[in-house]
Design a protein around this motif. Structure first.
Motif, PDB file in Angstrom:
ATOM      1  N   TYR A 181       1.473   3.522  10.974  1.00 31.14           N
ATOM      2  CA  TYR A 181       0.887   2.498  12.083  1.00 31.14           C
ATOM      3  C   TYR A 181       0.398   1.441  11.314  1.00 31.14           C
ATOM      4  O   TYR A 181      -0.243   0.644  11.903  1.00 31.14           O
ATOM      5  CB  TYR A 181      -0.240   3.221  12.892  1.00 31.14           C
ATOM      6  CG  TYR A 181      -1.185   3.985  11.873  1.00 31.14           C
ATOM      7  CD1 TYR A 181      -2.022   3.027  11.297  1.00 31.14           C
ATOM      8  CD2 TYR A 181      -1.185   5.205  11.817  1.00 31.14           C
ATOM      9  CE1 TYR A 181      -3.064   3.768  10.226  1.00 31.14           C
ATOM     10  CE2 TYR A 181      -1.878   5.972  10.920  1.00 31.14           C
ATOM     11  CZ  TYR A 181      -3.030   4.951  10.319  1.00 31.14           C
ATOM     12  OH  TYR A 181      -3.739   5.788   9.305  1.00 31.14           O
ATOM     13  N   CYS A 182       0.633   0.942  10.165  1.00 30.69           N
ATOM     14  CA  CYS A 182      -0.139   0.044   9.135  1.00 30.69           C
ATOM     15  C   CYS A 182       0.100  -1.190   9.702  1.00 30.69           C
ATOM     16  O   CYS A 182       1.059  -1.871   9.542  1.00 30.69           O
ATOM     17  CB  CYS A 182       0.268   0.051   7.881  1.00 30.69           C
ATOM     18  SG  CYS A 182      -0.865  -1.052   6.524  1.00 30.69           S
ATOM     19  N   ALA A 192      -1.148  -3.843   8.238  1.00 24.77           N
ATOM     20  CA  ALA A 192      -1.094  -4.731   7.087  1.00 24.77           C
ATOM     21  C   ALA A 192       0.674  -5.102   6.596  1.00 24.77           C
ATOM     22  O   ALA A 192       0.730  -5.803   5.903  1.00 24.77           O
ATOM     23  CB  ALA A 192      -1.798  -4.250   5.860  1.00 24.77           C
ATOM     24  N   HIS A 198       0.184   3.962   0.285  1.00 24.45           N
ATOM     25  CA  HIS A 198      -0.122   5.336   1.329  1.00 24.45           C
ATOM     26  C   HIS A 198       0.885   5.354   2.634  1.00 24.45           C
ATOM     27  O   HIS A 198       1.077   6.253   3.413  1.00 24.45           O
ATOM     28  CB  HIS A 198      -1.606   4.921   2.003  1.00 24.45           C
ATOM     29  CG  HIS A 198      -2.750   5.266   0.994  1.00 24.45           C
ATOM     30  ND1 HIS A 198      -4.094   4.907   1.096  1.00 24.45           N
ATOM     31  CD2 HIS A 198      -2.558   5.967  -0.203  1.00 24.45           C
ATOM     32  CE1 HIS A 198      -4.750   5.615   0.113  1.00 24.45           C
ATOM     33  NE2 HIS A 198      -3.876   6.066  -0.786  1.00 24.45           N
ATOM     34  N   ASN A 199       1.483   4.157   2.730  1.00 25.15           N
ATOM     35  CA  ASN A 199       2.475   3.859   3.821  1.00 25.15           C
ATOM     36  C   ASN A 199       2.374   4.515   5.128  1.00 25.15           C
ATOM     37  O   ASN A 199       3.115   5.399   5.736  1.00 25.15           O
ATOM     38  CB  ASN A 199       3.804   4.675   3.036  1.00 25.15           C
ATOM     39  CG  ASN A 199       5.204   4.421   3.505  1.00 25.15           C
ATOM     40  OD1 ASN A 199       5.105   3.451   4.522  1.00 25.15           O
ATOM     41  ND2 ASN A 199       6.115   5.194   3.272  1.00 25.15           N
ATOM     42  N   CYS A 200       1.074   4.186   5.637  1.00 23.94           N
ATOM     43  CA  CYS A 200       0.850   4.931   7.188  1.00 23.94           C
ATOM     44  C   CYS A 200       1.679   4.314   7.932  1.00 23.94           C
ATOM     45  O   CYS A 200       1.954   2.854   8.157  1.00 23.94           O
ATOM     46  CB  CYS A 200      -0.411   4.357   7.521  1.00 23.94           C
ATOM     47  SG  CYS A 200      -1.858   5.093   6.381  1.00 23.94           S
ATOM     48  N   TRP A 233       7.853  -1.640   3.582  1.00 29.52           N
ATOM     49  CA  TRP A 233       6.130  -1.464   3.457  1.00 29.52           C
ATOM     50  C   TRP A 233       6.193   0.197   2.887  1.00 29.52           C
ATOM     51  O   TRP A 233       6.724   0.990   3.463  1.00 29.52           O
ATOM     52  CB  TRP A 233       5.429  -1.627   4.788  1.00 29.52           C
ATOM     53  CG  TRP A 233       4.188  -1.239   4.605  1.00 29.52           C
ATOM     54  CD1 TRP A 233       3.273  -0.282   4.801  1.00 29.52           C
ATOM     55  CD2 TRP A 233       3.216  -2.505   3.933  1.00 29.52           C
ATOM     56  NE1 TRP A 233       1.866  -0.622   4.660  1.00 29.52           N
ATOM     57  CE2 TRP A 233       2.033  -1.898   3.969  1.00 29.52           C
ATOM     58  CE3 TRP A 233       3.275  -3.617   3.577  1.00 29.52           C
ATOM     59  CZ2 TRP A 233       0.719  -2.653   3.545  1.00 29.52           C
ATOM     60  CZ3 TRP A 233       2.310  -4.314   3.042  1.00 29.52           C
ATOM     61  CH2 TRP A 233       1.072  -3.885   2.984  1.00 29.52           C
ATOM     62  N   CYS A 283       0.813  -1.037  -0.145  1.00 27.17           N
ATOM     63  CA  CYS A 283       0.020  -0.127  -0.063  1.00 27.17           C
ATOM     64  C   CYS A 283       0.807   1.261  -0.033  1.00 27.17           C
ATOM     65  O   CYS A 283       1.576   1.465   0.890  1.00 27.17           O
ATOM     66  CB  CYS A 283      -1.039  -0.071   1.180  1.00 27.17           C
ATOM     67  SG  CYS A 283      -2.216   1.514   1.324  1.00 27.17           S
ATOM     68  N   ALA A 292      -6.349  -5.285   3.572  1.00 27.65           N
ATOM     69  CA  ALA A 292      -4.786  -5.392   3.805  1.00 27.65           C
ATOM     70  C   ALA A 292      -4.133  -4.561   2.708  1.00 27.65           C
ATOM     71  O   ALA A 292      -3.069  -4.601   2.478  1.00 27.65           O
ATOM     72  CB  ALA A 292      -4.273  -6.656   3.615  1.00 27.65           C
ATOM     73  N   THR A 293      -5.160  -3.559   2.259  1.00 26.85           N
ATOM     74  CA  THR A 293      -4.459  -2.491   1.164  1.00 26.85           C
ATOM     75  C   THR A 293      -5.599  -1.550   1.234  1.00 26.85           C
ATOM     76  O   THR A 293      -6.723  -1.481   1.833  1.00 26.85           O
ATOM     77  CB  THR A 293      -3.994  -2.916  -0.245  1.00 26.85           C
ATOM     78  OG1 THR A 293      -3.474  -1.868  -0.917  1.00 26.85           O
ATOM     79  CG2 THR A 293      -5.400  -3.776  -0.892  1.00 26.85           C
ATOM     80  N   ASP A 294      -5.283  -0.410   0.502  1.00 18.10           N
ATOM     81  CA  ASP A 294      -6.362   0.762   0.217  1.00 18.10           C
ATOM     82  C   ASP A 294      -6.835   0.528  -1.164  1.00 18.10           C
ATOM     83  O   ASP A 294      -5.828   0.607  -2.138  1.00 18.10           O
ATOM     84  CB  ASP A 294      -6.013   2.056   0.333  1.00 18.10           C
ATOM     85  CG  ASP A 294      -6.967   3.012   0.377  1.00 18.10           C
ATOM     86  OD1 ASP A 294      -7.609   3.096  -0.508  1.00 18.10           O
ATOM     87  OD2 ASP A 294      -6.933   3.784   1.491  1.00 18.10           O
ATOM     88  N   LYS A 303      -8.945   5.661   2.434  1.00 18.57           N
ATOM     89  CA  LYS A 303      -8.330   7.215   2.765  1.00 18.57           C
ATOM     90  C   LYS A 303      -8.096   7.821   1.436  1.00 18.57           C
ATOM     91  O   LYS A 303      -7.408   8.815   1.592  1.00 18.57           O
ATOM     92  CB  LYS A 303      -6.901   6.882   3.510  1.00 18.57           C
ATOM     93  CG  LYS A 303      -7.037   6.103   5.004  1.00 18.57           C
ATOM     94  CD  LYS A 303      -5.979   6.415   5.734  1.00 18.57           C
ATOM     95  CE  LYS A 303      -5.878   5.648   7.116  1.00 18.57           C
ATOM     96  NZ  LYS A 303      -5.757   3.978   7.043  1.00 18.57           N
TER      97      LYS A 303
HETATM   98  S1  SF4 Z   1      -3.520  -0.532   3.975  1.00 15.74           S
HETATM   99 FE1  SF4 Z   1      -4.372   1.216   5.295  1.00 15.74          FE
HETATM  100  S2  SF4 Z   1      -3.418   1.462   6.913  1.00 15.74           S
HETATM  101 FE2  SF4 Z   1      -1.993   0.483   5.657  1.00 15.74          FE
HETATM  102  S3  SF4 Z   1      -0.777   1.697   4.468  1.00 15.74           S
HETATM  103 FE3  SF4 Z   1      -2.926   1.329   3.492  1.00 15.74          FE
HETATM  104  S4  SF4 Z   1      -4.007   2.873   4.056  1.00 15.74           S
HETATM  105 FE4  SF4 Z   1      -2.593   2.976   5.289  1.00 15.74          FE
END
Ligand code: SF4
Length: 263
Positions: A36-37, A39, A32-34, A52, A30, A80-82, A113
């Motif tokens: 706290y992820c 996944a 988005h690379n949060c 990640w 993902c 487990a992804t966006d 998101k």
């Molecule tokens: S799967 Fe969700 S929490 Fe994880 S990086 Fe992507 S958007 Fe963020």
């Protein structure tokens, strides 16, 4: 970004998440690379050594989706992804999957998101049943940039929520993960309540794999919160979360909001 196309046997996964029969993750990884992820554990199962957020596998299913299997089934996009990571604009895997889900008359819940979901309004309206959920750990743009650097900005995410609501679709807000001492959950409700009355809350689950990364960030940006994080995540003291839960429940009752709290 390292992008590959990978062949998978089946795009459908039987769900262990309450309320869903199946989960579909069109991508592995993902962008988005949060920070706290949760996944990130997928790296271990999919042979990725890269950090990640730096790789994306576009899944190509060997087996087509069987409409009969999904008829009126509850399907979550994604766990487990966006589904609307920025590369979806090019690869359109989520869009292709939605076309199958329309045909199968599945009941679809989307969690994202990203404002890119509005691109698919034409398809979302054709689904047998559809809820579009937007996640917010905060509505403070500085916090977003710090913990969710690849996501849509707070402003565009709120605009997308408004667009989906105004199009007559069901919407929800996932206020998660609530970052102790950082996430202002009332501000999330105030910013989003014109566009939804369905709220779900979850706390930050600091798995050992990324505990160090997150605590380092707290030490750097919010050193005054270190004792609180130590109480919750190192000593296992859950009194902060219990109080938080009671506050949310009381507020929801007073405001007549539908809430689910997962902690
Ligand atoms: S799967 Fe969700 S929490 Fe994880 S990086 Fe992507 S958007 Fe963020």
């Amino acid at each position: 970004m390292i992008i590959r196309h990978v062949s998978v046997k089946n795009i459908l996964t039987k769900s262990k998440i309450p309320g869903f029969d199946f989960v579909i993750n069109p991508y592995i990884g993902c962008p988005h690379n949060c920070i706290y992820c949760y996944a990130e554990y997928m790296r271990k199962f999919t042979g990725h050594n890269e950090p990640w957020g730096t790789f994306l596998d576009v899944k190509i299913a060997q087996t087509p989706i069987k409409p009969a299997v999904l008829f009126h089934a509850d399907v979550l996009l994604c766990s487990a992804t966006d589904p609307y990571n920025p590369y979806e604009e090019k690869y359109q895997r989520t869009r292709q999957i939605l076309q199958h889900l329309i045909y199968a008359q599945a009941k679809v819940s989307i969690l994202t998101k990203s404002a890119l979901v509005t691109r698919d309004l034409d398809l979302l309206k054709q689904l047998y049943q559809c809820e579009v959920g937007f996640s917010f750990s905060s509505v403070d743009e500085d916090v977003r940039q710090m913990v969710e650097p690849g996501t849509s900005t707070i402003t565009t995410r709120l605009e997308a929520l408004a667009t989906i609501h105004q199009a007559g679709l069901s919407t929800a807000v996932m206020a998660a993960p609530l970052l102790p001492g950082i996430s202002d959950w009332k501000a999330i409700i105030e910013a989003t309540s014109p566009y939804t009355s369905t709220y779900r809350f979850d706390s930050l689950n600091l798995r050992p794999g990324f505990q160090k990364k997150f605590i380092s960030l707290i030490a750097l940006r919010y050193p005054q919160l270190l004792p609180l994080y130590s109480e919750i995540y190192l000593k296992g003291n859950n009194s902060y979360l219990k109080t938080l839960k009671r506050e949310i429940q009381a507020y929801a009752l007073a405001q007549n909001l539908q809430v689910e709290i997962f902690f």
